[in-house]
Design a protein around this motif. Sequence first.
Motif, mmCIF file in Angstrom:
data_model
loop_
_atom_site.group_PDB
_atom_site.id
_atom_site.type_symbol
_atom_site.label_atom_id
_atom_site.label_comp_id
_atom_site.label_asym_id
_atom_site.label_seq_id
_atom_site.Cartn_x
_atom_site.Cartn_y
_atom_site.Cartn_z
ATOM 1 N N THR A 5 -11.884 -36.959 30.928
ATOM 2 C CA THR A 5 -10.639 -37.094 31.695
ATOM 3 C C THR A 5 -10.165 -35.743 32.196
ATOM 4 O O THR A 5 -9.622 -35.645 33.309
ATOM 5 C CB THR A 5 -9.562 -37.750 30.833
ATOM 6 O OG1 THR A 5 -9.456 -37.050 29.581
ATOM 7 C CG2 THR A 5 -9.885 -39.213 30.561
ATOM 8 N N ILE A 8 -12.546 -34.756 35.234
ATOM 9 C CA ILE A 8 -12.282 -35.534 36.449
ATOM 10 C C ILE A 8 -10.931 -35.149 37.052
ATOM 11 O O ILE A 8 -10.802 -35.022 38.278
ATOM 12 C CB ILE A 8 -12.349 -37.040 36.148
ATOM 13 C CG1 ILE A 8 -13.749 -37.426 35.671
ATOM 14 C CG2 ILE A 8 -11.959 -37.857 37.382
ATOM 15 C CD1 ILE A 8 -14.864 -37.112 36.643
ATOM 16 N N ASP A 12 -10.585 -33.843 40.808
ATOM 17 C CA ASP A 12 -9.726 -34.591 41.736
ATOM 18 C C ASP A 12 -8.687 -33.678 42.371
ATOM 19 O O ASP A 12 -8.402 -33.768 43.571
ATOM 20 C CB ASP A 12 -9.028 -35.734 41.007
ATOM 21 C CG ASP A 12 -9.949 -36.905 40.689
ATOM 22 O OD1 ASP A 12 -11.110 -36.886 41.135
ATOM 23 O OD2 ASP A 12 -9.498 -37.835 39.994
ATOM 24 N N GLY A 27 -14.474 -39.642 42.665
ATOM 25 C CA GLY A 27 -14.071 -39.488 41.275
ATOM 26 C C GLY A 27 -15.024 -40.219 40.357
ATOM 27 O O GLY A 27 -16.209 -40.414 40.669
ATOM 28 N N LEU A 28 -14.514 -40.655 39.219
ATOM 29 C CA LEU A 28 -15.345 -41.322 38.218
ATOM 30 C C LEU A 28 -15.744 -42.707 38.712
ATOM 31 O O LEU A 28 -14.897 -43.536 39.019
ATOM 32 C CB LEU A 28 -14.580 -41.431 36.898
ATOM 33 C CG LEU A 28 -15.377 -41.951 35.695
ATOM 34 C CD1 LEU A 28 -16.482 -40.971 35.320
ATOM 35 C CD2 LEU A 28 -14.445 -42.192 34.512
ATOM 36 N N LEU A 62 -22.904 -35.611 38.167
ATOM 37 C CA LEU A 62 -21.985 -35.367 39.282
ATOM 38 C C LEU A 62 -22.793 -35.285 40.563
ATOM 39 O O LEU A 62 -23.709 -34.468 40.674
ATOM 40 C CB LEU A 62 -21.225 -34.064 39.043
ATOM 41 C CG LEU A 62 -20.243 -33.604 40.117
ATOM 42 C CD1 LEU A 62 -19.136 -34.633 40.325
ATOM 43 C CD2 LEU A 62 -19.643 -32.255 39.745
ATOM 44 N N ALA A 95 -19.863 -39.391 38.284
ATOM 45 C CA ALA A 95 -18.769 -39.159 39.225
ATOM 46 C C ALA A 95 -19.348 -38.710 40.555
ATOM 47 O O ALA A 95 -20.425 -38.089 40.608
ATOM 48 C CB ALA A 95 -17.798 -38.107 38.690
#
Length: 249
Positions: A5, A8, A12, A27-28, A62, A95
Motif C-alpha cells: 500500500t 502504490i 500514484d 495502479g494496483l 511493475l 501494478a
Amino acid sequence: MPQITQIIAYLDQLLAVDAFRDYGPNGLQVPGRQEVQTIVTGVSANGLLLDGAVAAGADLVLVHHGLFWRGDPQQITPILHRRLQPLFAHDIALAAYHLPLDAHPEHGNNALLAAALGGLDPQPFAEIGIQVRFDGDGLTIDELIARLRTAVGDREPLVVPAGPERIRTLGIVTGAASDSMLDAVALGLDAFVTGEPAERAFSIATDAQLHFLAAGHHATETFGVRRLGELLEREFGIRHTFIDIPNPI
C-alpha cells in the motif's frame, strides 16, 4: 519491509494518476503479498515476463502495459489465464502505469528518451509527449538516427527522411503515436520520433516535409518503468530487477 500500500500510494502520487483518462486502470491491478522485498519491472505483462518475475522471486511486478484494457472481453480468456496463473500461484502483486508514465516530465518515457537524444529545453507536446530543440546548427538526419539507435539499444529505426537538412526541433511521443506527427506539423517542427509506425505516416511525412522516425513500441518504452524501479529501490530499500523481454515491434 515496506507494505505494498505504501509503494502504490507513492507511485500514484508521483505519477498523478487521477489527472489521466486512460485505456485501462493505473495502479494496483492484481493483489499479492502485503510486504514487498523484491520488485521486477518490465514493459508488458506477458507470460514470459511473469515467468521471469517468478524466477527472480518478485513480490511485485511493475509494468507499463498492464493486464486490462478498455474493450477487452469480460471473461477470463486463455491468454489472461496464462498471465494470471503465475501471479496467483506465487502470490505476486502486479501494478501498471500507462499514460501517466508516458507523460511524466522527469521520469516518463518521453522525457527520458528526449534526454538520451541530447534534446534541450523540454516542453510538453501532443498531450503526453515532449518537444525539444538542438543547439547551434542542430543535427543531420544521420546524426539523429545514430543517437536514436544508441538510445534504444542498438535497434535500427525505421526512417522517412523527408525533413530539412538540419534538425533543430523534435517532437517525441513513444509507443504507437504516429498521428501525433500532425501536432509536429502544426508546430513546424523538423522531425518526429515515435515507436510503432502507421502506414499513413509516410504520406504525412513526405507531404509535410517532416522527418519521421519509428524506433519500436517496446524499445521506446523501456525507460520509464525501469526508472520507477530504480526510484523504489532508493526510496524503500528494496531489490529491483528490470527484465527486458526482446520484442521487435
